[in-house]
Design a protein around this motif. Structure first.
Motif, PDB file in Angstrom:
ATOM      1  N   TYR A 276       0.872  -1.188   0.000  1.00 58.97           N
ATOM      2  CA  TYR A 276       0.000   0.000   0.000  1.00 58.97           C
ATOM      3  C   TYR A 276       0.899   1.225   0.000  1.00 58.97           C
ATOM      4  N   ALA A 277       0.762   2.051  -1.037  1.00 58.75           N
ATOM      5  CA  ALA A 277       1.616   3.231  -1.198  1.00 58.75           C
ATOM      6  C   ALA A 277       0.864   4.490  -0.807  1.00 58.75           C
ATOM      7  N   THR A 278       1.570   5.397  -0.135  1.00 59.44           N
ATOM      8  CA  THR A 278       0.952   6.658   0.264  1.00 59.44           C
ATOM      9  C   THR A 278       2.018   7.746   0.321  1.00 59.44           C
ATOM     10  N   SER A 279       1.568   8.992   0.359  1.00 60.95           N
ATOM     11  CA  SER A 279       2.476  10.141   0.421  1.00 60.95           C
ATOM     12  C   SER A 279       1.975  11.119   1.470  1.00 60.95           C
ATOM     13  N   ALA A 280       2.842  11.475   2.412  1.00 61.15           N
ATOM     14  CA  ALA A 280       2.422  12.300   3.550  1.00 61.15           C
ATOM     15  C   ALA A 280       1.977  13.699   3.132  1.00 61.15           C
ATOM     16  N   TYR A 281       2.527  14.231   2.052  1.00 63.43           N
ATOM     17  CA  TYR A 281       2.157  15.598   1.681  1.00 63.43           C
ATOM     18  C   TYR A 281       0.728  15.702   1.164  1.00 63.43           C
ATOM     19  N   LYS A 282       0.090  14.559   0.921  1.00 64.46           N
ATOM     20  CA  LYS A 282      -1.327  14.580   0.533  1.00 64.46           C
ATOM     21  C   LYS A 282      -2.243  14.568   1.760  1.00 64.46           C
ATOM     22  N   TRP A 283      -1.689  14.310   2.953  1.00 65.45           N
ATOM     23  CA  TRP A 283      -2.508  14.317   4.175  1.00 65.45           C
ATOM     24  C   TRP A 283      -1.871  15.159   5.276  1.00 65.45           C
ATOM     25  N   SER A 284      -1.453  16.373   4.859  1.00 63.95           N
ATOM     26  CA  SER A 284      -1.001  17.429   5.776  1.00 63.95           C
ATOM     27  C   SER A 284       0.406  17.232   6.320  1.00 63.95           C
ATOM     28  N   GLY A 285       1.163  16.337   5.728  1.00 57.70           N
ATOM     29  CA  GLY A 285       2.537  16.127   6.157  1.00 57.70           C
ATOM     30  C   GLY A 285       3.539  16.694   5.173  1.00 57.70           C
ATOM     31  N   PRO A 286       4.815  16.432   5.405  1.00 60.43           N
ATOM     32  CA  PRO A 286       5.874  16.893   4.487  1.00 60.43           C
ATOM     33  C   PRO A 286       6.008  15.959   3.291  1.00 60.43           C
ATOM     34  N   HIS A 287       6.931  16.266   2.402  1.00 66.42           N
ATOM     35  CA  HIS A 287       7.116  15.477   1.184  1.00 66.42           C
ATOM     36  C   HIS A 287       7.925  14.216   1.494  1.00 66.42           C
ATOM     37  N   ILE A 288       7.202  13.231   2.009  1.00 66.88           N
ATOM     38  CA  ILE A 288       7.755  11.917   2.319  1.00 66.88           C
ATOM     39  C   ILE A 288       6.803  10.871   1.748  1.00 66.88           C
ATOM     40  N   GLY A 289       7.349   9.829   1.129  1.00 66.92           N
ATOM     41  CA  GLY A 289       6.534   8.732   0.627  1.00 66.92           C
ATOM     42  C   GLY A 289       6.706   7.498   1.499  1.00 66.92           C
ATOM     43  N   ALA A 290       5.749   6.582   1.417  1.00 67.03           N
ATOM     44  CA  ALA A 290       5.837   5.332   2.168  1.00 67.03           C
ATOM     45  C   ALA A 290       5.139   4.230   1.389  1.00 67.03           C
ATOM     46  N   VAL A 291       5.677   3.037   1.474  1.00 69.11           N
ATOM     47  CA  VAL A 291       5.012   1.835   0.980  1.00 69.11           C
ATOM     48  C   VAL A 291       4.974   0.856   2.149  1.00 69.11           C
ATOM     49  N   VAL A 292       3.792   0.308   2.423  1.00 69.56           N
ATOM     50  CA  VAL A 292       3.598  -0.553   3.584  1.00 69.56           C
ATOM     51  C   VAL A 292       3.270  -1.964   3.108  1.00 69.56           C
TER      52      VAL A 292
END
Length: 419
Positions: free
Chosen positions: A210-226
């Motif tokens: 599951y891939a997500t990006s923090a800058y789309k939910w009020s965070g900084p420009h960091i990506g994550a894959v879980v």
């Protein structure tokens, strides 16, 4: 802009310094603004002193703790395990990296034309054979039935979005991933657009990744894959000989942005604190405004995961209520063409104005202090399927939890003036 018992919009908006500039920020689908708590967390990390991880001194220990906290926060947000959270500069970079480790020539992958190009191009460039799931260009839906024919015993991976970043379409991801798993295929779900718009449970979705990006939910420009840590243990990837071979570290190249990772945790805590907590008389305090949010496992009411599910469900209802007003207003304007009418969607609309280029519409709205995007927005295959990619595509407006009725009214007024 009055608070409701369910969603305190005035309080939420007050935690975002950028919203004081008088603009209607309807560009959230391209990236959200940061609340004060996130800004303060990043600043505090730098003020305290940070070093690279794994050393003997306190500044390094602080970075170790920041990384661990960010993994735990992302896991709580999407329903994963902290040891399966891969962190990186953005979703695109991480997807390119994982695509090379997961598939190659001789494999088959099933991709969708609904997806952002970041969940398309990395897979097409592996040398694997691609089979395409098509979009209904009228409704904007991604029919599940076609996957029964597309997926077979040679399918290595099925990549699909949890929500279209231009039409807002929420396909039946769980049904698609079930078909994939029956054939023994892995699933890679792009949650970059969807995560900001409601509760997420990657297990219910059937997402192996599951891939997500923090800058789309009020965070900084960091990506994550879980992913499940056990699954990651079985995957090898190119890495430096000298770098860690543990999971999830083996998938993370280079030195992390530790201060930004502190902002990731603060963003998740902010999302968990937006609404009144069950069993209390008011909202959980927001870091940087009214006080600290209780850490998961403390005496605060509910775990952070439980608070996130409640808060994001309330935010989704708030967004969709506003979106009903926005959509109804645009539908009454004869000079507006709307694209897609999916049954389940995020509060995202894609439209054109007769006689006006999309950029002309965006420029007009910007002069009225209304922020929207124009163009293909990296929905490369989808805008081609809609027949508008080569003519400038369209205008996108997207609501997030900090938008209110005045933002919607200003957009509708601006578009009406072009009639």
């Amino acid at each position: 802009m009055l608070d409701s018992p369910e969603f305190p919009i005035a309080r939420v908006r007050a935690s975002y310094p950028a919203l004081s500039d008088g603009y209607a920020y309807l560009d959230g689908a391209a990236g959200t603004q940061a609340p004060r708590s996130v800004i303060d967390a990043i600043s505090a990390a730098y003020r305290a002193g940070i070093g690279n991880v794994g050393a003997a001194f306190p500044a390094s220990h602080r970075s170790d703790a920041i990384v661990a906290a960010a993994r735990a926060a992302v896991a709580d947000l999407v329903g994963g395990h902290p040891d399966g959270v891969i962190l990186g500069p953005n979703m695109t970079t991480l997807t390119y990296r994982l695509s090379r480790a997961l598939v190659g020539p001789g494999d088959e992958v099933v991709l969708s034309r609904l997806d952002h190009d970041a969940n398309v191009r990395p897979w097409t460039q592996t040398g694997a054979t691609v089979r395409w799931a098509d979009v209904d260009p009228v409704t904007g839906e991604l029919p599940v039935e076609q996957y029964a024919e597309l997926i077979n015993e040679r399918t290595r991976l099925v990549a699909v979005t949890a929500a279209s970043n231009i039409l807002g379409t929420r396909p039946d991801v769980a049904a698609i991933t079930e078909l994939a798993h029956r054939a023994g295929a892995l699933t890679y779900v792009d949650g970059v657009h969807s995560t900001a718009h409601g509760p997420v449970d990657m297990r219910e979705l059937g997402a192996d990744f599951y891939a997500t990006s923090a800058y789309k939910w009020s965070g900084p420009h960091i990506g994550a894959v879980v992913a499940d840590p056990a699954l990651l243990e079985a995957i090898r990837t190119d890495k430096l000989a000298s770098s860690l071979d543990t999971v999830p570290e083996r998938f993370e190249t280079g030195t992390a942005s530790f201060a930004d990772l502190a902002g990731v945790t603060a963003a998740v805590d902010h999302l968990a604190a937006m609404v009144p907590d069950p069993g209390t008389d008011g909202p959980v305090p927001d870091p940087g405004t009214d006080g600290p949010v209780p850490d998961p496992g403390t005496d605060g009411p509910g775990t952070r995961r439980e608070r996130l599910l409640a808060s994001m469900a309330a935010a989704e209802r708030h967004e969709l209520e506003l979106f009903g007003v926005l959509l109804a207003g645009l539908e009454t304007m004869p000079h507006v063409t709307l694209y897609g009418k999916p049954a389940r969607r995020t509060a995202t609309v894609y439209f054109n104005v007769a006689g006006r280029a999309p950029r002309e519409v965006a420029d007009h709205l910007a002069l009225l202090k209304v922020n929207v995007w124009n163009g293909h927005n990296y929905a490369w295959e989808l805008t081609a399927a809609l027949g508008i990619r080569d003519s400038g595509s369209a205008v996108r407006a997207g609501l997030v939890h900090y938008n209110d009725r005045s933002d919607v009214d200003r957009l509708l007024d601006g578009v009406a003036r072009l009639g």
